[in-house]
Write a protein that holds these residues in place. Structure first.
Motif, PDB file in Angstrom:
ATOM      1  N   SER A  14      77.883   4.829  36.861  1.00 55.97           N
ATOM      2  CA  SER A  14      77.712   6.259  36.584  1.00 55.97           C
ATOM      3  C   SER A  14      76.551   6.910  37.323  1.00 55.97           C
ATOM      4  CB  SER A  14      77.513   6.466  35.074  1.00 55.97           C
ATOM      5  OG  SER A  14      78.572   5.936  34.329  1.00 55.97           O
ATOM      6  N   PHE A  15      75.500   6.147  37.635  1.00 53.94           N
ATOM      7  CA  PHE A  15      74.311   6.792  38.193  1.00 53.94           C
ATOM      8  C   PHE A  15      74.531   7.446  39.555  1.00 53.94           C
ATOM      9  CE2 PHE A  15      73.680   3.004  40.772  1.00 53.94           C
ATOM     10  CZ  PHE A  15      72.975   3.466  41.869  1.00 53.94           C
ATOM     11  N   PRO A  16      75.478   6.973  40.418  1.00 56.45           N
ATOM     12  CA  PRO A  16      75.650   7.665  41.705  1.00 56.45           C
ATOM     13  C   PRO A  16      75.994   9.146  41.559  1.00 56.45           C
ATOM     14  CG  PRO A  16      76.708   5.524  41.779  1.00 56.45           C
ATOM     15  CD  PRO A  16      76.294   5.736  40.359  1.00 56.45           C
ATOM     16  N   PHE A  17      76.849   9.500  40.590  1.00 56.50           N
ATOM     17  CA  PHE A  17      77.185  10.910  40.385  1.00 56.50           C
ATOM     18  C   PHE A  17      75.942  11.715  40.040  1.00 56.50           C
ATOM     19  CE2 PHE A  17      78.004  14.171  37.137  1.00 56.50           C
ATOM     20  CZ  PHE A  17      78.769  15.062  37.879  1.00 56.50           C
ATOM     21  N   VAL A  18      75.116  11.180  39.147  1.00 55.59           N
ATOM     22  CA  VAL A  18      73.892  11.874  38.747  1.00 55.59           C
ATOM     23  C   VAL A  18      72.932  11.977  39.928  1.00 55.59           C
ATOM     24  CG1 VAL A  18      71.892  11.781  37.202  1.00 55.59           C
ATOM     25  CG2 VAL A  18      74.158  11.128  36.365  1.00 55.59           C
ATOM     26  N   ALA A  19      72.792  10.890  40.685  1.00 55.75           N
ATOM     27  CA  ALA A  19      71.857  10.885  41.807  1.00 55.75           C
ATOM     28  C   ALA A  19      72.238  11.907  42.870  1.00 55.75           C
ATOM     29  CB  ALA A  19      71.791   9.482  42.415  1.00 55.75           C
ATOM     30  N   VAL A  20      73.497  11.927  43.256  1.00 56.05           N
ATOM     31  CA  VAL A  20      73.935  12.860  44.306  1.00 56.05           C
ATOM     32  C   VAL A  20      73.860  14.298  43.809  1.00 56.05           C
ATOM     33  CG1 VAL A  20      75.905  13.541  45.726  1.00 56.05           C
ATOM     34  CG2 VAL A  20      75.387  11.120  45.413  1.00 56.05           C
ATOM     35  N   THR A  21      74.226  14.530  42.555  1.00 55.17           N
ATOM     36  CA  THR A  21      74.174  15.884  42.005  1.00 55.17           C
ATOM     37  C   THR A  21      72.739  16.400  41.937  1.00 55.17           C
ATOM     38  OG1 THR A  21      76.151  15.439  40.678  1.00 55.17           O
ATOM     39  CG2 THR A  21      74.806  17.330  40.040  1.00 55.17           C
ATOM     40  N   LEU A  22      71.820  15.579  41.445  1.00 50.85           N
ATOM     41  CA  LEU A  22      70.420  15.993  41.345  1.00 50.85           C
ATOM     42  C   LEU A  22      69.795  16.148  42.722  1.00 50.85           C
ATOM     43  CD1 LEU A  22      69.133  13.850  38.339  1.00 50.85           C
ATOM     44  CD2 LEU A  22      69.720  16.278  38.366  1.00 50.85           C
ATOM     45  N   PHE A  23      70.173  15.273  43.650  1.00 52.14           N
ATOM     46  CA  PHE A  23      69.655  15.402  45.011  1.00 52.14           C
ATOM     47  C   PHE A  23      70.078  16.726  45.639  1.00 52.14           C
ATOM     48  CE2 PHE A  23      70.590  14.644  49.601  1.00 52.14           C
ATOM     49  CZ  PHE A  23      69.282  14.655  50.045  1.00 52.14           C
ATOM     50  N   ALA A  24      71.349  17.109  45.429  1.00 50.98           N
ATOM     51  CA  ALA A  24      71.819  18.403  45.936  1.00 50.98           C
ATOM     52  C   ALA A  24      71.037  19.549  45.296  1.00 50.98           C
ATOM     53  CB  ALA A  24      73.308  18.555  45.669  1.00 50.98           C
ATOM     54  N   GLY A  25      70.731  19.416  43.995  1.00 47.57           N
ATOM     55  CA  GLY A  25      69.945  20.450  43.339  1.00 47.57           C
ATOM     56  C   GLY A  25      68.516  20.500  43.851  1.00 47.57           C
ATOM     57  N   MET A  26      67.920  19.336  44.115  1.00 49.99           N
ATOM     58  CA  MET A  26      66.542  19.303  44.611  1.00 49.99           C
ATOM     59  C   MET A  26      66.410  19.942  45.990  1.00 49.99           C
ATOM     60  SD  MET A  26      65.344  15.494  43.392  1.00 49.99           S
ATOM     61  CE  MET A  26      65.289  15.050  41.656  1.00 49.99           C
ATOM     62  N   LEU A  27      67.469  19.899  46.775  1.00 48.85           N
ATOM     63  CA  LEU A  27      67.422  20.520  48.095  1.00 48.85           C
ATOM     64  C   LEU A  27      67.309  22.044  48.003  1.00 48.85           C
ATOM     65  CD1 LEU A  27      70.080  18.436  50.074  1.00 48.85           C
ATOM     66  CD2 LEU A  27      67.587  18.261  50.199  1.00 48.85           C
ATOM     67  N   THR A  28      67.671  22.616  46.857  1.00 48.65           N
ATOM     68  CA  THR A  28      67.606  24.070  46.695  1.00 48.65           C
ATOM     69  C   THR A  28      66.235  24.542  46.215  1.00 48.65           C
ATOM     70  OG1 THR A  28      68.368  24.004  44.383  1.00 48.65           O
ATOM     71  CG2 THR A  28      70.062  24.072  46.093  1.00 48.65           C
ATOM     72  N   VAL A  29      65.369  23.602  45.833  1.00 45.70           N
ATOM     73  CA  VAL A  29      64.033  23.987  45.360  1.00 45.70           C
ATOM     74  C   VAL A  29      63.198  24.411  46.567  1.00 45.70           C
ATOM     75  CG1 VAL A  29      61.942  23.216  44.197  1.00 45.70           C
ATOM     76  CG2 VAL A  29      64.183  22.405  43.415  1.00 45.70           C
ATOM     77  N   PRO A  30      62.637  25.605  46.580  1.00 43.14           N
ATOM     78  CA  PRO A  30      61.845  26.073  47.725  1.00 43.14           C
ATOM     79  C   PRO A  30      60.654  25.155  47.989  1.00 43.14           C
ATOM     80  CG  PRO A  30      62.361  27.906  46.260  1.00 43.14           C
ATOM     81  CD  PRO A  30      62.758  26.657  45.549  1.00 43.14           C
ATOM     82  N   THR A  31      60.476  24.753  49.237  1.00 41.32           N
ATOM     83  CA  THR A  31      59.356  23.877  49.584  1.00 41.32           C
ATOM     84  C   THR A  31      58.015  24.586  49.411  1.00 41.32           C
ATOM     85  OG1 THR A  31      59.601  24.542  51.912  1.00 41.32           O
ATOM     86  CG2 THR A  31      60.767  22.540  51.184  1.00 41.32           C
ATOM     87  N   GLU A  32      58.029  25.926  49.474  1.00 47.35           N
ATOM     88  CA  GLU A  32      56.763  26.671  49.322  1.00 47.35           C
ATOM     89  C   GLU A  32      56.134  26.417  47.954  1.00 47.35           C
ATOM     90  OE1 GLU A  32      59.618  27.952  50.137  1.00 47.35           O
ATOM     91  OE2 GLU A  32      59.448  28.648  52.223  1.00 47.35           O
ATOM     92  N   LEU A  33      56.970  26.253  46.929  1.00 45.64           N
ATOM     93  CA  LEU A  33      56.442  26.015  45.589  1.00 45.64           C
ATOM     94  C   LEU A  33      55.704  24.677  45.515  1.00 45.64           C
ATOM     95  CD1 LEU A  33      59.436  27.285  43.413  1.00 45.64           C
ATOM     96  CD2 LEU A  33      57.327  28.495  44.004  1.00 45.64           C
TER      97      LEU A  33
END
Length: 304
Positions: free
Chosen positions: A178-197
């Protein structure tokens, strides 16, 4: 001519009829069976006997051959506690892998994603047989390693007869799948976090741990909510990973959860009424979880 309000329903009529036939009829049929005595004798005669809530009474007070506390001390802990542990371990491991993907190079990232997706793509049946082979009592990998370390003797140990070691193996199996789904989903979400923050927080002296909890987690709360609730739904109705383990197919009632208990009661013991009642109970539990999921989704849409 159809009005503007009725036109969408006319367009959806075909799929809705198919869904009703595939989903609603089995649900209604199982619910009706749960109020009947429908054993092998009734199947042969074709005349089920209505018994009201007797099947549900057996679930809560003890089915034939089982102690009165079977639901409370065995089934519910095996279902609820296992699901909670599986969800926590899956989310934690998935988050760690997502953070790893965020901090490695492109080639290493592609290699890791490919590896975890292979684990995700392997069917649960094959995955379960692999874990059964690893923990085989006589010649499994775990037995060989522990014997080499001097932790167990050459006679080995049967991990599948004990309830806790059985579920420890199931937990490894489910989390690994199960963890691959969570890992890929969270990784995609982390890419949207602005690096400036992150850069601003780093200038202010925030550690990596503080930046994760103060910057990443608040922005990804909707994503964490979705993967958590979906994982909860999946882990509550785990079946294959339990049923295919030695003892999970009926010979060891101590390891049943709601899904396996329903299947064994219906198919193995031909108590279709009792099995249907257990299935209705599981459906109600999953319905509550689904309603929570929908409420979270709608709340996030309103606040977006």
């Amino acid at each position: 001519m159809p009005t503007s309000k009725s036109r969408p329903w006319l367009l959806l009529a075909g799929p809705l009829i198919v869904i009703a036939g595939l989903l609603l009829y089995p649900i209604v049929r199982v619910t009706v069976l749960s109020f009947q005595r429908y054993n092998l004798r009734e199947v042969i005669s074709g005349h089920p006997v209505g018994i009201g809530f007797d099947n549900y009474k057996q679930i809560f007070t003890g089915a034939p051959g089982l102690p009165a506390s079977y639901l409370w001390k065995t089934i519910l802990p095996n279902t609820v506690v296992f699901a909670a542990l599986a969800v926590i371990c899956t989310i934690v491991l998935g988050t760690l892998v997502a953070l790893l993907l965020l901090n490695v190079g492109t080639k290493v990232r592609a290699l890791i994603i490919g590896s975890v997706l292979i684990a995700w793509a392997i069917p649960a049946v094959s995955d379960t047989y692999v874990w059964t082979w690893i923990f085989a009592p006589d010649d499994g990998v775990a037995k060989s390693v522990l014997e080499w370390l001097g932790l167990i003797g050459p006679e080995g140990h049967n991990w599948f007869t004990d309830r806790w070691s059985f579920y420890a193996i199931v937990l490894l199996n489910v989390v690994h799948h199960s963890f691959p789904f969570v890992a890929v989903t969270l990784f995609a979400g982390m890419l949207t976090v602005p690096t400036e923050l992150h850069e601003a927080a780093k200038i202010d002296g925030a550690s990596a741990w503080r930046r994760f909890w103060s910057v990443t987690v608040p922005l990804l709360r909707p994503v964490f909510a979705v993967v958590t609730i979906l994982s909860t739904i999946w882990d509550f109705k785990v079946f294959t990973q339990i049923y295919l383990m030695p003892g999970g197919d009926g010979s060891n009632p101590k390891v049943f959860n709601l899904g396996v208990w329903s299947y064994v009661s219906s198919i193995n013991q031909t108590k279709y009424g009792l099995g249907s009642a257990i299935a209705v109970l599981l459906t109600l539990v999953l319905l509550v979880i689904t309603l929570i999921y929908l409420r979270v989704m709608f709340r996030e849409e309103e606040t977006a």
